[in-house]
Write an enzyme that holds these catalytic residues in place. Structure first.
Site, short mmCIF file in Angstrom:
data_model
loop_
_atom_site.label_atom_id
_atom_site.label_comp_id
_atom_site.label_asym_id
_atom_site.label_seq_id
_atom_site.Cartn_x
_atom_site.Cartn_y
_atom_site.Cartn_z
N ASP A 52 0.83 -1.21 0.00
CA ASP A 52 0.00 0.00 0.00
C ASP A 52 0.86 1.26 0.00
O ASP A 52 2.06 1.21 0.30
CB ASP A 52 -0.90 0.01 1.24
CG ASP A 52 -2.07 -0.94 1.10
OD1 ASP A 52 -2.44 -1.26 -0.05
OD2 ASP A 52 -2.61 -1.36 2.13
N TYR A 110 6.24 -9.64 7.90
CA TYR A 110 6.06 -8.19 8.04
C TYR A 110 6.41 -7.75 9.46
O TYR A 110 6.22 -8.51 10.42
CB TYR A 110 4.60 -7.79 7.78
CG TYR A 110 4.20 -7.67 6.35
CD1 TYR A 110 4.36 -6.47 5.66
CD2 TYR A 110 3.63 -8.75 5.68
CE1 TYR A 110 3.96 -6.35 4.34
CE2 TYR A 110 3.23 -8.63 4.34
CZ TYR A 110 3.40 -7.43 3.69
OH TYR A 110 3.01 -7.30 2.38
#
Lengths: 244, 244
Positions: A52, A110
């Site tokens: 994103d 992540y």
């Protein structure tokens, strides 16, 4: 054709994510432009993942095929001179012909970075989420363990996703403190849209008392996005590692 | 009048140093503007030090006198909302009437951050000096110890300085490694113009074999700027602490 696999690092603050778009600058575009300068024609560069807007990467992988062979150290050195200062190629290797950065991916890790102090940190602007109230990282680490395993994670998926299945296997869910940073690390075979940000937001809601401790199994069971916490901002999110 | 002492942190990348200037944005100007919004009139803000363009601060001190008393926590909270994201007030206290951030200063500590890896780091752009060749921090730490003590440091002073004396006392000179960072820390009763950057550059010249090991006593003795190493860029420099 040579199939080059690049491992890159980027500060995503100035980019509208990895994926090429017509009206915004993406990391993919910058990599394709640098490859075009080196190879004389612009290759298609496959990323391991879409990211994103504003999301960062410590280690992101991408591959492309080019008609000419150069030694990998030359690819790193030359392309780094063509890239802006907020993107760097850490390493390059030659991959098998059928290697594809996205389809060959077996898992991802992540990190989500929270700056946990009364006032913001100027060096982490756009690079961490500022959370003012003291967090107990040990407690959150225990809560996070309820995320481990294979589950239908519909509750942690943002609307607008076209995932074929909402079942994922989480292999790592850790929360640790480093000074005034609290770092959330998640590893899985794959993640649903906004999943890391919603899992982090849910743990922060537990910290804030807005969700009861030990509720994660019930939230997963509910398959209801509304039972989980907020989606924390992309600024604190780092793609940390890709497993092939 | 209340004499407020602020401890601030700033990312200096976008500023032409601390000191107010007519045609460039300074950190001092931003602090004065924030104080003006809180107190209704713009006070003179005294900084502990001038800093060069692009230099950062982990802890910088400044003071100003204002006609109104507010609780310190209100000063921090309100002024932080008026400041840009790359400057933050960490704390505020009420100082004695005769306290002056610069003239009351008894000593300072600076850090110089080197990114020591083959390729640059996107997250340290404008925040560290990139040095590609492997550094032996333990060896440099030993070399740095020759800087300790009271000496005439003319050899480490840039031209254009109007210092009354070139004698300073260095109380700390350490080099340590943290991952791919090599951090140089210097403490002294005061520093000459560009002194930290020239001392760091001299140690890096020793690492590179451009200056012989164990030369620092002779360089100091020479009082000759040309015997020392280069002035490394301001990007890697952080004012770390002020002693009162």
């Amino acid at each position: 054709m040579t199939n080059y696999l690049l491992t890159i690092r980027f500060d995503g603050s100035s980019y509208h994510g990895w994926q090429f778009q017509e009206n915004a600058i993406s990391v993919q575009q910058r990599i394709m432009e640098a490859a075009a300068r080196m190879f004389g024609e612009m290759p298609v560069v496959n990323g391991c993942s879409r990211t994103d807007a504003g999301v960062h990467a410590n280690r992101f992988c991408c591959n492309f095929k080019a008609p000419r062979f150069y030694p990998c150290e030359n690819v790193v050195a030359a392309m780094n001179t063509y890239l802006p200062m907020d993107i760097v190629i850490l390493s390059c290797e030659v991959a098998d012909d059928d290697f594809h950065a996205r389809f060959s991916c077996k898992g991802k890790e992540y990190e989500y970075v929270v700056w946990n102090a009364p006032v913001r940190d100027p060096f982490l602007h756009k690079r961490a989420y500022h959370y003012k109230y003291p967090l107990d990282a040990g407690f959150l680490d225990k809560q996070a363990k309820d995320l481990l395993g294979t589950h239908d994670f519909t509750c942690f998926m943002a609307a607008g996703s076209d995932a074929k299945t909402t079942v994922r296997t989480i292999t790592k869910a850790d929360v640790r403190r480093e000074g005034e940073k609290v770092i959330f690390t998640f590893g899985a075979d794959g993640f649903l849209y906004n999943m890391v940000r919603i899992m982090t937001g849910t743990l922060l809601y537990i910290a804030a008392g807005k969700i009861e401790p030990d509720s994660i199994p019930a939230i997963i069971e509910s398959k209801d996005r509304l039972q989980a916490g907020i989606t924390v901002p992309g600024d604190g999110l780092y793609l940390n590692r890709i497993y092939y």
